[in-house]
Write a protein that holds these residues in place. Structure first.
Motif, PDB file in Angstrom:
ATOM      1  N   ALA A   1      27.752  11.231  50.696  1.00  0.00           N
ATOM      2  CA  ALA A   1      27.846  12.660  51.012  1.00  0.00           C
ATOM      3  C   ALA A   1      27.314  12.968  52.405  1.00  0.00           C
ATOM      4  CB  ALA A   1      27.085  13.469  49.958  1.00  0.00           C
ATOM      5  N   ARG A   2      26.197  12.356  52.756  1.00  0.00           N
ATOM      6  CA  ARG A   2      25.595  12.549  54.072  1.00  0.00           C
ATOM      7  C   ARG A   2      25.111  11.204  54.580  1.00  0.00           C
ATOM      8  NH1 ARG A   2      21.561  17.282  51.959  1.00  0.00           N
ATOM      9  NH2 ARG A   2      23.172  18.725  51.227  1.00  0.00           N
ATOM     10  N   SER A   3      25.166  11.025  55.845  1.00  0.00           N
ATOM     11  CA  SER A   3      24.671   9.788  56.443  1.00  0.00           C
ATOM     12  C   SER A   3      23.177   9.663  56.159  1.00  0.00           C
ATOM     13  CB  SER A   3      24.906   9.807  57.960  1.00  0.00           C
ATOM     14  OG  SER A   3      24.409   8.626  58.556  1.00  0.00           O
ATOM     15  N   GLY A   4      22.794   8.572  55.508  1.00  0.00           N
ATOM     16  CA  GLY A   4      21.401   8.368  55.135  1.00  0.00           C
ATOM     17  C   GLY A   4      21.175   8.465  53.643  1.00  0.00           C
ATOM     18  N   LEU A   5      22.182   8.972  52.902  1.00  0.00           N
ATOM     19  CA  LEU A   5      22.052   9.094  51.450  1.00  0.00           C
ATOM     20  C   LEU A   5      22.747   7.949  50.715  1.00  0.00           C
ATOM     21  CD1 LEU A   5      22.497  12.932  50.762  1.00  0.00           C
ATOM     22  CD2 LEU A   5      20.383  11.593  50.834  1.00  0.00           C
ATOM     23  N   GLU A   6      22.888   6.812  51.395  1.00  0.00           N
ATOM     24  CA  GLU A   6      23.524   5.653  50.764  1.00  0.00           C
ATOM     25  C   GLU A   6      22.756   5.173  49.531  1.00  0.00           C
ATOM     26  OE1 GLU A   6      24.910   5.940  54.926  1.00  0.00           O
ATOM     27  OE2 GLU A   6      22.921   5.945  53.972  1.00  0.00           O
ATOM     28  N   LEU A   7      21.446   5.369  49.525  1.00  0.00           N
ATOM     29  CA  LEU A   7      20.613   4.927  48.401  1.00  0.00           C
ATOM     30  C   LEU A   7      20.229   6.085  47.479  1.00  0.00           C
ATOM     31  CD1 LEU A   7      18.211   2.417  50.226  1.00  0.00           C
ATOM     32  CD2 LEU A   7      20.325   1.920  48.965  1.00  0.00           C
ATOM     33  N   TYR A   8      20.894   7.204  47.613  1.00  0.00           N
ATOM     34  CA  TYR A   8      20.544   8.384  46.822  1.00  0.00           C
ATOM     35  C   TYR A   8      20.767   8.160  45.328  1.00  0.00           C
ATOM     36  CZ  TYR A   8      20.050  13.413  45.850  1.00  0.00           C
ATOM     37  OH  TYR A   8      19.630  14.633  45.386  1.00  0.00           O
ATOM     38  N   PHE A   9      21.613   7.173  44.982  1.00  0.00           N
ATOM     39  CA  PHE A   9      21.832   6.864  43.568  1.00  0.00           C
ATOM     40  C   PHE A   9      20.547   6.381  42.890  1.00  0.00           C
ATOM     41  CE2 PHE A   9      22.246   2.786  45.634  1.00  0.00           C
ATOM     42  CZ  PHE A   9      21.699   1.889  44.732  1.00  0.00           C
ATOM     43  N   LEU A  10      19.561   5.969  43.687  1.00  0.00           N
ATOM     44  CA  LEU A  10      18.293   5.507  43.124  1.00  0.00           C
ATOM     45  C   LEU A  10      17.507   6.645  42.464  1.00  0.00           C
ATOM     46  CD1 LEU A  10      17.017   3.074  45.915  1.00  0.00           C
ATOM     47  CD2 LEU A  10      17.959   2.473  43.669  1.00  0.00           C
ATOM     48  N   VAL A  11      17.769   7.887  42.888  1.00  0.00           N
ATOM     49  CA  VAL A  11      17.041   9.020  42.318  1.00  0.00           C
ATOM     50  C   VAL A  11      17.380   9.197  40.836  1.00  0.00           C
ATOM     51  CG1 VAL A  11      16.745  11.528  42.387  1.00  0.00           C
ATOM     52  CG2 VAL A  11      16.676  10.209  44.507  1.00  0.00           C
ATOM     53  N   PRO A  12      18.671   9.385  40.446  1.00  0.00           N
ATOM     54  CA  PRO A  12      18.965   9.480  39.004  1.00  0.00           C
ATOM     55  C   PRO A  12      18.652   8.190  38.254  1.00  0.00           C
ATOM     56  CG  PRO A  12      21.002   9.405  40.288  1.00  0.00           C
ATOM     57  CD  PRO A  12      19.884   9.604  41.258  1.00  0.00           C
ATOM     58  N   LEU A  13      18.765   7.043  38.940  1.00  0.00           N
ATOM     59  CA  LEU A  13      18.439   5.766  38.298  1.00  0.00           C
ATOM     60  C   LEU A  13      16.947   5.691  37.977  1.00  0.00           C
ATOM     61  CD1 LEU A  13      19.373   2.974  37.372  1.00  0.00           C
ATOM     62  CD2 LEU A  13      18.942   2.149  39.711  1.00  0.00           C
ATOM     63  N   THR A  14      16.114   6.085  38.926  1.00  0.00           N
ATOM     64  CA  THR A  14      14.667   6.101  38.705  1.00  0.00           C
ATOM     65  C   THR A  14      14.302   7.057  37.576  1.00  0.00           C
ATOM     66  OG1 THR A  14      14.260   5.617  41.052  1.00  0.00           O
ATOM     67  CG2 THR A  14      12.422   6.531  39.784  1.00  0.00           C
ATOM     68  N   PHE A  15      14.963   8.212  37.556  1.00  0.00           N
ATOM     69  CA  PHE A  15      14.727   9.196  36.492  1.00  0.00           C
ATOM     70  C   PHE A  15      15.041   8.594  35.130  1.00  0.00           C
ATOM     71  CE2 PHE A  15      16.086  12.627  33.681  1.00  0.00           C
ATOM     72  CZ  PHE A  15      15.069  13.565  33.840  1.00  0.00           C
ATOM     73  N   SER A  16      16.170   7.891  35.004  1.00  0.00           N
ATOM     74  CA  SER A  16      16.555   7.292  33.725  1.00  0.00           C
ATOM     75  C   SER A  16      15.588   6.198  33.298  1.00  0.00           C
ATOM     76  CB  SER A  16      17.971   6.713  33.823  1.00  0.00           C
ATOM     77  OG  SER A  16      18.931   7.726  33.772  1.00  0.00           O
ATOM     78  N   ILE A  17      15.171   5.375  34.244  1.00  0.00           N
ATOM     79  CA  ILE A  17      14.226   4.303  33.926  1.00  0.00           C
ATOM     80  C   ILE A  17      12.901   4.892  33.448  1.00  0.00           C
ATOM     81  CG2 ILE A  17      12.856   2.417  34.912  1.00  0.00           C
ATOM     82  CD1 ILE A  17      15.242   1.804  36.737  1.00  0.00           C
ATOM     83  N   CYS A  18      12.452   5.969  34.099  1.00  0.00           N
ATOM     84  CA  CYS A  18      11.223   6.635  33.671  1.00  0.00           C
ATOM     85  C   CYS A  18      11.392   7.256  32.283  1.00  0.00           C
ATOM     86  CB  CYS A  18      10.826   7.713  34.680  1.00  0.00           C
ATOM     87  SG  CYS A  18      10.106   7.051  36.211  1.00  0.00           S
ATOM     88  N   GLN A  19      12.605   7.722  31.986  1.00  0.00           N
ATOM     89  CA  GLN A  19      12.867   8.251  30.652  1.00  0.00           C
ATOM     90  C   GLN A  19      12.719   7.155  29.600  1.00  0.00           C
ATOM     91  OE1 GLN A  19      12.714  11.840  30.837  1.00  0.00           O
ATOM     92  NE2 GLN A  19      14.062  11.437  29.120  1.00  0.00           N
ATOM     93  N   ILE A  20      13.194   5.955  29.937  1.00  0.00           N
ATOM     94  CA  ILE A  20      13.095   4.838  28.994  1.00  0.00           C
ATOM     95  C   ILE A  20      11.632   4.440  28.784  1.00  0.00           C
ATOM     96  CG2 ILE A  20      13.654   2.399  28.644  1.00  0.00           C
ATOM     97  CD1 ILE A  20      16.257   2.910  30.182  1.00  0.00           C
ATOM     98  N   LEU A  21      10.885   4.373  29.887  1.00  0.00           N
ATOM     99  CA  LEU A  21       9.504   3.892  29.823  1.00  0.00           C
ATOM    100  C   LEU A  21       8.528   4.959  29.349  1.00  0.00           C
ATOM    101  CD1 LEU A  21       9.362   1.852  33.169  1.00  0.00           C
ATOM    102  CD2 LEU A  21       9.702   0.973  30.848  1.00  0.00           C
ATOM    103  N   PHE A  22       8.757   6.209  29.785  1.00  0.00           N
ATOM    104  CA  PHE A  22       7.772   7.271  29.541  1.00  0.00           C
ATOM    105  C   PHE A  22       8.366   8.492  28.852  1.00  0.00           C
ATOM    106  CE2 PHE A  22       6.912   5.417  33.874  1.00  0.00           C
ATOM    107  CZ  PHE A  22       5.983   4.468  33.431  1.00  0.00           C
ATOM    108  N   GLY A  23       9.526   8.343  28.234  1.00  0.00           N
ATOM    109  CA  GLY A  23      10.220   9.481  27.641  1.00  0.00           C
ATOM    110  C   GLY A  23       9.458  10.169  26.533  1.00  0.00           C
TER     111      GLY A  23
END
Length: 448
Positions: free
Chosen positions: A38-60
């Motif tokens: 979407a914007r130059s520099g947001l190539e790794l932005y997919f890590l945000v929802p991924l981190t959220f999901s992993i935290c849900q698994i570990l600390f949900g």
């Protein structure tokens, strides 16, 4: 038994929500990763929802902690919007930003913003997961061992004296604050004077009267004349407390309204439906009016239409309000290449801004006056890009890099940890104290 059943039902719902958020997080992460950047520099932005999901698994499990409170629920709502909905909106809107409100930020800053947001998510989830049960046990023991925790909520002699003084000051300064007071659909302000001291006093008086009325009404037998009169008084005070305000601060109005409704629900649980019917429609109309007029720069809410809003404007608005990647990136970018004097001045000014609510007190007034000569972090962020609109949101975490520089990498996780601990404390206190006035105070704090 009823409470145990309530907990079981809450946990079933929490498990369902947790599962949904995990699946949604992974799906959105894949969607963002496989879509055009979407914007130059947001190539790794997919890590945000991924981190959220992993935290849900570990600390949900922290969703289960929210039974009987709303602080953790509010955290979940905001974080879900920020980590799941916003990435989708940014991709769908092709990452476009408002030419007036939002400046162009470099790719490097967006990369840093992604890292900062992922760290924030981990710190908040881990802190709540680990410390909530421990703090709950400790605070419950204090509740059982210390008498003042069991205080039922009747106003004490000293409190009555203070409220009496507040009323006296408000009466004497009526001509000062009344022109600036707004009553939704009834009275507009005729003065733009900033009211700080009187605003605080009036808020205290309103909530004390509401709490006392609700608590006394709860003692009356239902359907009696005293009960009906008490309910009419409660509804009137609730509407007045929720719909009278100074300025245009939507967050303050929302905090006050939510906290006020909640304490009436607690004192009079059987009246939740009638209270909701009386307050909710008017509250939504008030917040809607304030939002569209201020956010979309309209004269009146009637000018708002589908032509005013688009996916881009919706994404931009949400990104500002939930502290999305642009807010973090711009705040961090503003911290670059600052001199030591600018950074130290920003720290002093930030402290002065934090004391603004009590700036009328003699000693505090001198401190705030001294700090006014410096530029606060928010001012540095806004002027760094010569943006036209002065309403941009400063990121809490990235904003700490302005006064602390490279030390911000140490300071911002610590600050987020402290705030998460504070949320836990406030959430627990709002559940265990009996005083409606204390409950209002705690609820008001965590709705903010």
């Amino acid at each position: 038994m009823d409470y145990e059943l309530k907990v079981q039902e809450h946990n079933i719902v929490a498990d369902a929500i947790n599962g949904f958020l995990i699946v949604a997080g992974f799906a959105i992460s894949i969607f963002v990763a496989t879509s055009k950047t979407a914007r130059s520099g947001l190539e790794l932005y997919f890590l945000v929802p991924l981190t959220f999901s992993i935290c849900q698994i570990l600390f949900g499990r922290i969703l289960e902690y929210s039974v009987g409170g709303i602080g953790i629920k509010i955290f979940y709502i905001i974080e879900s919007i920020r980590s799941l909905l916003l990435p989708v909106l940014i991709v769908v809107s092709n990452g476009e930003v408002s030419a007036i409100r939002m400046s162009q930020v470099s790719a490097e800053m967006y990369l840093v913003a992604t890292v900062i947001q992922c760290v924030e998510i981990i710190v908040w989830f881990l802190t709540i997961y680990y410390f909530y049960p421990r703090m709950l046990k400790r605070q419950t023991e204090k509740y059982n061992n210390r008498g003042h925790y069991k205080y039922a909520g009747e106003i004490r002699a000293l409190g009555a004296v203070v409220i009496g003084l507040f009323i006296g000051v408000l009466v004497l300064r009526f001509n000062v604050w009344m022109p600036a007071l707004k009553l939704f659909l009834i009275k507009e302000n005729s003065s733009n004077t900033k009211i700080l001291l009187e605003n605080t006093m009036l808020t205290c008086v309103k909530i004390v009267l509401l709490a006392i009325s609700a608590q006394k009404t709860a003692k009356y037998q239902r359907h009696t004349k005293k009960y009906i009169m008490g309910m009419l008084c409660v509804v009137f005070l609730l509407l007045f407390n929720s719909l009278s305000y100074f300025g245009t601060n939507r967050v303050f109005v929302l905090e006050n309204m939510v906290a006020s409704v909640l304490i009436v629900w607690i004192a009079l649980p059987h009246t939740r439906k009638i209270i909701t019917v009386c307050v909710l429609p008017v509250g939504i109309a008030l917040l809607y009016t304030m939002l569209v007029v201020k956010q979309f720069n309209l004269e009146t809410a009637s000018e708002f239409s589908s032509s005013v809003i688009s996916v881009k404007s919706l994404a931009n608005t949400i990104e500002e309000y939930v502290n999305g990647p642009w807010c973090i990136a711009q705040s961090y970018a503003a911290s670059r290449n600052l001199t030591f004097s600018t950074r130290s001045g920003a720290l002093f000014a930030d402290i002065g801004n934090g004391l603004g609510g009590i700036a009328d007190l003699p000693i505090i007034k001198s401190i705030v006056s001294y700090t006014n000569q410096f530029h606060a972090s928010s001012a540095i962020m806004k002027t760094a890009f010569e943006t036209y609109d002065r309403g941009q949101m400063l990121s809490l975490s990235a904003g700490l890099f302005i006064p602390f520089g490279i030390l911000g990498w140490i300071v911002f996780p610590i600050v987020n940890f402290v705030l998460a601990r504070l949320l836990i404390y406030i959430e627990i206190q709002s559940k265990i104290v009996n005083s409606l006035m204390y409950k209002y105070m705690y609820m008001y704090m965590y709705t903010g």
